[in-house]
Design a protein around this motif. Structure first.
Motif, mmCIF file in Angstrom:
data_model
loop_
_atom_site.group_PDB
_atom_site.id
_atom_site.type_symbol
_atom_site.label_atom_id
_atom_site.label_comp_id
_atom_site.label_asym_id
_atom_site.label_seq_id
_atom_site.Cartn_x
_atom_site.Cartn_y
_atom_site.Cartn_z
ATOM 1 N N ILE A 117 0.838 -1.194 0.000
ATOM 2 C CA ILE A 117 0.000 0.000 0.000
ATOM 3 C C ILE A 117 0.878 1.252 0.000
ATOM 4 C CG2 ILE A 117 -1.954 -1.103 1.148
ATOM 5 C CD1 ILE A 117 -1.031 0.210 3.746
ATOM 6 N N ARG A 118 0.302 2.292 -0.520
ATOM 7 C CA ARG A 118 0.946 3.606 -0.513
ATOM 8 C C ARG A 118 -0.076 4.619 -0.034
ATOM 9 N NH1 ARG A 118 4.116 4.643 -6.077
ATOM 10 N NH2 ARG A 118 4.744 6.480 -4.923
ATOM 11 N N ARG A 119 0.413 5.649 0.589
ATOM 12 C CA ARG A 119 -0.472 6.711 1.054
ATOM 13 C C ARG A 119 -1.121 7.388 -0.154
ATOM 14 N NH1 ARG A 119 2.846 10.087 4.069
ATOM 15 N NH2 ARG A 119 3.096 11.422 2.254
ATOM 16 N N LYS A 120 -2.443 7.503 -0.122
ATOM 17 C CA LYS A 120 -3.180 8.135 -1.214
ATOM 18 C C LYS A 120 -2.732 9.590 -1.342
ATOM 19 C CE LYS A 120 -7.836 8.594 -2.976
ATOM 20 N NZ LYS A 120 -9.231 8.241 -2.769
ATOM 21 N N ALA A 160 0.163 10.587 -2.197
ATOM 22 C CA ALA A 160 1.605 10.775 -1.994
ATOM 23 C C ALA A 160 2.258 11.107 -3.320
ATOM 24 C CB ALA A 160 2.222 9.517 -1.400
#
Length: 131
Positions: free
Chosen positions: A108-111, A113
């Motif tokens: 997952i990645r921070r939305k 980012a």
């Protein structure tokens, strides 16, 4: 990214190893010491542990496998991790139709980012590797 299947295992040194699958049930398993993972599991997985007699805790796969291989404990391991011992007839799954679970792994990645070349390359390579 991928799914990992885990089953309940015992080793050749364990009394359950030579018991036929059709002669095993949860009561038989509950009479033997179980090594419990020390890391967080989902409620569904913890429900599988409920009838078992938790007698030890391990925080890494290596510790779980070592305790299972000792012949003193039964424990859950990912099938790919136990594969070598199964192939060498040093381990076997117990009640495989019932005593198993699937763990899903995701990246997952921070939305929102921003783009970062190293992170972008890492995520792209992971995505390619697990397709």
């Amino acid at each position: 990214m991928y799914r990992e299947r885990s089953f309940l295992y015992c080793s050749t040194a364990h009394p359950l190893f030579d018991i036929a699958e059709d002669r095993l049930d949860l009561d038989a398993l509950a009479r033997h010491d179980f090594v419990m993972p020390g890391y967080t599991q989902s409620p569904q997985v913890r429900e599988l542990y409920r009838p078992l007699h938790a007698a030890a805790t391990a925080y890494q796969m290596e510790g779980l496998a070592t305790l299972v291989l000792s012949g003193r404990y039964i424990g859950f391991l990912p099938d790919h991790y136990a594969e070598v011992w199964i192939g060498n007839r040093e381990m076997r799954p117990l009640l495989a139709q019932r005593m198993h679970f699937v763990t899903e792994f995701a990246a997952i990645r921070r939305k929102g980012a921003g783009s970062h070349p190293v992170l972008d390359a890492f995520v792209e390579e992971m995505t390619r590797a697990y397709r």
